[in-house]
Design a protein around this motif. Structure first.
Motif, PDB file in Angstrom:
ATOM      1  N   ILE A 136       0.834  -1.203   0.000  1.00 34.59           N
ATOM      2  CA  ILE A 136       0.000   0.000   0.000  1.00 34.59           C
ATOM      3  C   ILE A 136       0.868   1.252   0.000  1.00 34.59           C
ATOM      4  N   GLU A 137       1.960   1.221   0.759  1.00 36.71           N
ATOM      5  CA  GLU A 137       2.869   2.375   0.782  1.00 36.71           C
ATOM      6  C   GLU A 137       3.493   2.605  -0.594  1.00 36.71           C
ATOM      7  N   GLN A 138       3.795   1.520  -1.304  1.00 34.88           N
ATOM      8  CA  GLN A 138       4.324   1.653  -2.657  1.00 34.88           C
ATOM      9  C   GLN A 138       3.277   2.257  -3.590  1.00 34.88           C
ATOM     10  N   GLU A 139       2.033   1.809  -3.441  1.00 35.29           N
ATOM     11  CA  GLU A 139       0.948   2.365  -4.248  1.00 35.29           C
ATOM     12  C   GLU A 139       0.715   3.835  -3.892  1.00 35.29           C
ATOM     13  N   LEU A 140       0.841   4.160  -2.626  1.00 35.70           N
ATOM     14  CA  LEU A 140       0.661   5.539  -2.172  1.00 35.70           C
ATOM     15  C   LEU A 140       1.703   6.456  -2.815  1.00 35.70           C
ATOM     16  N   PHE A 141       2.949   5.997  -2.855  1.00 40.42           N
ATOM     17  CA  PHE A 141       4.009   6.783  -3.499  1.00 40.42           C
ATOM     18  C   PHE A 141       3.693   6.986  -4.982  1.00 40.42           C
ATOM     19  N   LYS A 142       3.234   5.923  -5.629  1.00 40.82           N
ATOM     20  CA  LYS A 142       2.899   5.990  -7.057  1.00 40.82           C
ATOM     21  C   LYS A 142       1.790   7.003  -7.309  1.00 40.82           C
ATOM     22  N   GLN A 143       0.758   6.982  -6.475  1.00 45.23           N
ATOM     23  CA  GLN A 143      -0.376   7.878  -6.691  1.00 45.23           C
ATOM     24  C   GLN A 143      -0.041   9.323  -6.322  1.00 45.23           C
ATOM     25  N   ARG A 144       0.805   9.512  -5.335  1.00 47.85           N
ATOM     26  CA  ARG A 144       1.224  10.878  -4.997  1.00 47.85           C
ATOM     27  C   ARG A 144       2.050  11.478  -6.131  1.00 47.85           C
ATOM     28  N   THR A 145       2.861  10.648  -6.767  1.00 45.44           N
ATOM     29  CA  THR A 145       3.614  11.110  -7.935  1.00 45.44           C
ATOM     30  C   THR A 145       2.664  11.467  -9.070  1.00 45.44           C
ATOM     31  N   ARG A 146       1.665  10.620  -9.272  1.00 45.79           N
ATOM     32  CA  ARG A 146       0.670  10.876 -10.316  1.00 45.79           C
ATOM     33  C   ARG A 146      -0.085  12.173 -10.037  1.00 45.79           C
ATOM     34  N   LEU A 147      -0.430  12.401  -8.780  1.00 39.36           N
ATOM     35  CA  LEU A 147      -1.150  13.617  -8.405  1.00 39.36           C
ATOM     36  C   LEU A 147      -0.292  14.856  -8.662  1.00 39.36           C
ATOM     37  N   ALA A 148       0.975  14.783  -8.277  1.00 38.83           N
ATOM     38  CA  ALA A 148       1.875  15.924  -8.483  1.00 38.83           C
ATOM     39  C   ALA A 148       2.028  16.231  -9.969  1.00 38.83           C
ATOM     40  N   ASP A 149       2.151  15.190 -10.790  1.00 33.30           N
ATOM     41  CA  ASP A 149       2.276  15.394 -12.239  1.00 33.30           C
ATOM     42  C   ASP A 149       1.024  16.060 -12.802  1.00 33.30           C
ATOM     43  N   ALA A 150      -0.140  15.601 -12.349  1.00 30.96           N
ATOM     44  CA  ALA A 150      -1.397  16.170 -12.844  1.00 30.96           C
ATOM     45  C   ALA A 150      -1.534  17.627 -12.428  1.00 30.96           C
ATOM     46  N   GLU A 151      -1.151  17.933 -11.202  1.00 31.57           N
ATOM     47  CA  GLU A 151      -1.263  19.314 -10.723  1.00 31.57           C
ATOM     48  C   GLU A 151      -0.315  20.245 -11.472  1.00 31.57           C
ATOM     49  N   ARG A 152       0.876  19.754 -11.812  1.00 29.86           N
ATOM     50  CA  ARG A 152       1.807  20.571 -12.594  1.00 29.86           C
ATOM     51  C   ARG A 152       1.235  20.872 -13.975  1.00 29.86           C
ATOM     52  N   THR A 153       0.620  19.868 -14.579  1.00 33.39           N
ATOM     53  CA  THR A 153       0.007  20.071 -15.890  1.00 33.39           C
ATOM     54  C   THR A 153      -1.119  21.088 -15.810  1.00 33.39           C
ATOM     55  N   LEU A 154      -1.931  20.987 -14.772  1.00 29.92           N
ATOM     56  CA  LEU A 154      -3.087  21.876 -14.633  1.00 29.92           C
ATOM     57  C   LEU A 154      -2.688  23.317 -14.330  1.00 29.92           C
ATOM     58  N   GLN A 155      -1.480  23.520 -13.832  1.00 24.16           N
ATOM     59  CA  GLN A 155      -1.018  24.886 -13.576  1.00 24.16           C
ATOM     60  C   GLN A 155      -0.788  25.661 -14.869  1.00 24.16           C
ATOM     61  N   THR A 156      -0.501  24.927 -15.934  1.00 20.25           N
ATOM     62  CA  THR A 156      -0.238  25.587 -17.216  1.00 20.25           C
ATOM     63  C   THR A 156      -1.390  25.455 -18.197  1.00 20.25           C
ATOM     64  N   LYS A 157      -2.139  24.338 -18.079  1.00 19.89           N
ATOM     65  CA  LYS A 157      -3.235  24.113 -19.014  1.00 19.89           C
ATOM     66  C   LYS A 157      -4.240  23.139 -18.416  1.00 19.89           C
ATOM     67  N   THR A 158      -5.509  23.507 -18.496  1.00 12.79           N
ATOM     68  CA  THR A 158      -6.561  22.628 -17.992  1.00 12.79           C
ATOM     69  C   THR A 158      -6.959  21.638 -19.074  1.00 12.79           C
ATOM     70  N   THR A 159      -6.705  20.362 -18.803  1.00 13.53           N
ATOM     71  CA  THR A 159      -7.083  19.316 -19.752  1.00 13.53           C
ATOM     72  C   THR A 159      -7.953  18.283 -19.039  1.00 13.53           C
ATOM     73  N   GLN A 160      -8.776  17.623 -19.824  1.00 12.10           N
ATOM     74  CA  GLN A 160      -9.644  16.594 -19.251  1.00 12.10           C
ATOM     75  C   GLN A 160      -8.820  15.439 -18.687  1.00 12.10           C
ATOM     76  N   ALA A 161      -7.750  15.072 -19.386  1.00 13.92           N
ATOM     77  CA  ALA A 161      -6.916  13.958 -18.940  1.00 13.92           C
ATOM     78  C   ALA A 161      -6.261  14.265 -17.594  1.00 13.92           C
ATOM     79  N   ALA A 162      -5.725  15.468 -17.445  1.00 13.13           N
ATOM     80  CA  ALA A 162      -5.064  15.835 -16.189  1.00 13.13           C
ATOM     81  C   ALA A 162      -6.073  15.955 -15.052  1.00 13.13           C
ATOM     82  N   THR A 163      -7.243  16.508 -15.358  1.00  6.21           N
ATOM     83  CA  THR A 163      -8.288  16.637 -14.341  1.00  6.21           C
ATOM     84  C   THR A 163      -8.730  15.267 -13.843  1.00  6.21           C
ATOM     85  N   GLU A 164      -8.910  14.342 -14.788  1.00  7.02           N
ATOM     86  CA  GLU A 164      -9.328  12.986 -14.415  1.00  7.02           C
ATOM     87  C   GLU A 164      -8.221  12.268 -13.653  1.00  7.02           C
TER      88      GLU A 164
END
Length: 323
Positions: free
Chosen positions: A76-104
């Protein structure tokens, strides 16, 4: 059908009520096999019965539980790290451009992070919550049987695979967690009159079509209702009594495969209030004075066994939307 139930998952309740013995070998085998990778689904409340072991056997079981939980926590801790990385990547994308893929991606990552944190918290939690003792098809539960004239509690899977059937029986007949009363002398003939059990249930849950239950539920409960065709209803005896649910069970064995103890709860036509709520089946709770006769069946007198099911406890079931 009994889609789900909140049960007495602690084997000690059976010991106290019936003077039963625990089948320590079967409990140990179940927890050992899960630690070895069997993927057995065991409610938390069933594990928690061994939080403070009193014997060497119980201490061994706790070792198996701790080993499994430690391995799960790491995953679970490994999955948590993976999802936190995914969240950070999505938030960085959304700072420059709002896309459906990043929002989802942000939504999914957030949901998975919340779920992972809840699961990690459960490992260290000692206070019981109702969900800790809830079972679904495929989950294990303690079941009371008679063995050599003695009440015995055994862990069994809630979906019965009848002895002699192939392993893919579970897929071919996914509804075998319930045994219809009108099929006991047909489909369930190998078990009815031979291997009977008892499950202690506090509450049961059913999937009900929204349209069927609107008149009885939505007029009497406040608050907005979830959209969709189906809702899950919680049914609870209004007198608070514990339901002693009649079951059938079987021991399945095959060369090169682990033994499987599994059971099905017997169901019948529902009482009026359950039918009015939109469901067409109901589990069968038997009376306390009939427990011994039910657990010591005589295959030569199936009529007497059916009479026990007819002479059942008949509490009034209150219902509400499940939390």
């Amino acid at each position: 059908m009994c889609y789900s139930a909140q049960i007495q998952a602690d084997y000690r309740r059976y010991v106290k009520m019936f003077g039963a013995q625990m089948d320590i070998r079967e409990f140990a085998r179940l927890f050992w096999e899960r630690a070895e990778g069997s993927k057995a689904k065991i409610p938390k409340a069933m594990e928690d019965a061994f939080l403070e072991p009193q014997t060497d056997d119980e201490r061994q079981i706790k070792t198996f539980i701790d080993r499994y939980n430690a391995e799960q926590a790491t995953k679970i801790e490994q999955e948590l790290f993976k999802q936190r990385t995914r969240l950070a990547d999505a938030e960085r994308t959304l700072q420059t451009k709002t896309t459906q893929a990043a929002t989802e991606s942000k939504r999914i990552a957030t949901d998975k992070i919340d779920a992972a944190l809840r699961r990690l918290a459960d490992f260290g939690r000692t206070e019981q919550e109702p969900r800790d003792s809830r079972i679904f098809p495929g989950y294990y539960a303690p079941v009371l049987v008679v063995e050599d004239g003695q009440y015995v509690v055994k862990p069994m899977r809630y979906q019965c695979r009848i002895a002699g059937k192939p392993a893919n029986y579970d897929v071919k007949y996914p509804g075998t967690y319930n045994a219809r009363r009108d099929s006991l002398e047909k489909f369930w003939k190998p078990c009815f009159g031979y291997t009977h059990g008892l499950l202690l249930v506090d509450v049961f849950y059913e999937n009900v079509m929204r349209a069927k239950c609107e008149n009885t539920l939505f007029e009497t409960h406040d608050g907005p209702q979830a959209p969709g065709e189906n809702v899950v209803l919680e049914f609870r005896p209004n007198n608070g009594q514990l339901l002693m649910v009649a079951c059938l069970w079987s021991k399945w064995m095959a060369p090169g495969q682990p033994d499987l103890l599994s059971f099905a709860a017997i169901t019948d036509e529902p009482p009026a209030e359950v039918e009015a709520a939109g469901h067409d089946r109901c589990i069968v709770p038997i009376k306390r004075e009939n427990v011994d006769a039910w657990l010591n069946p005589q295959a030569s007198d199936l009529a007497a066994l059916d009479a026990i099911l007819e002479d059942r406890d008949r509490p009034y079931y209150e219902h509400r939307l499940a939390a």
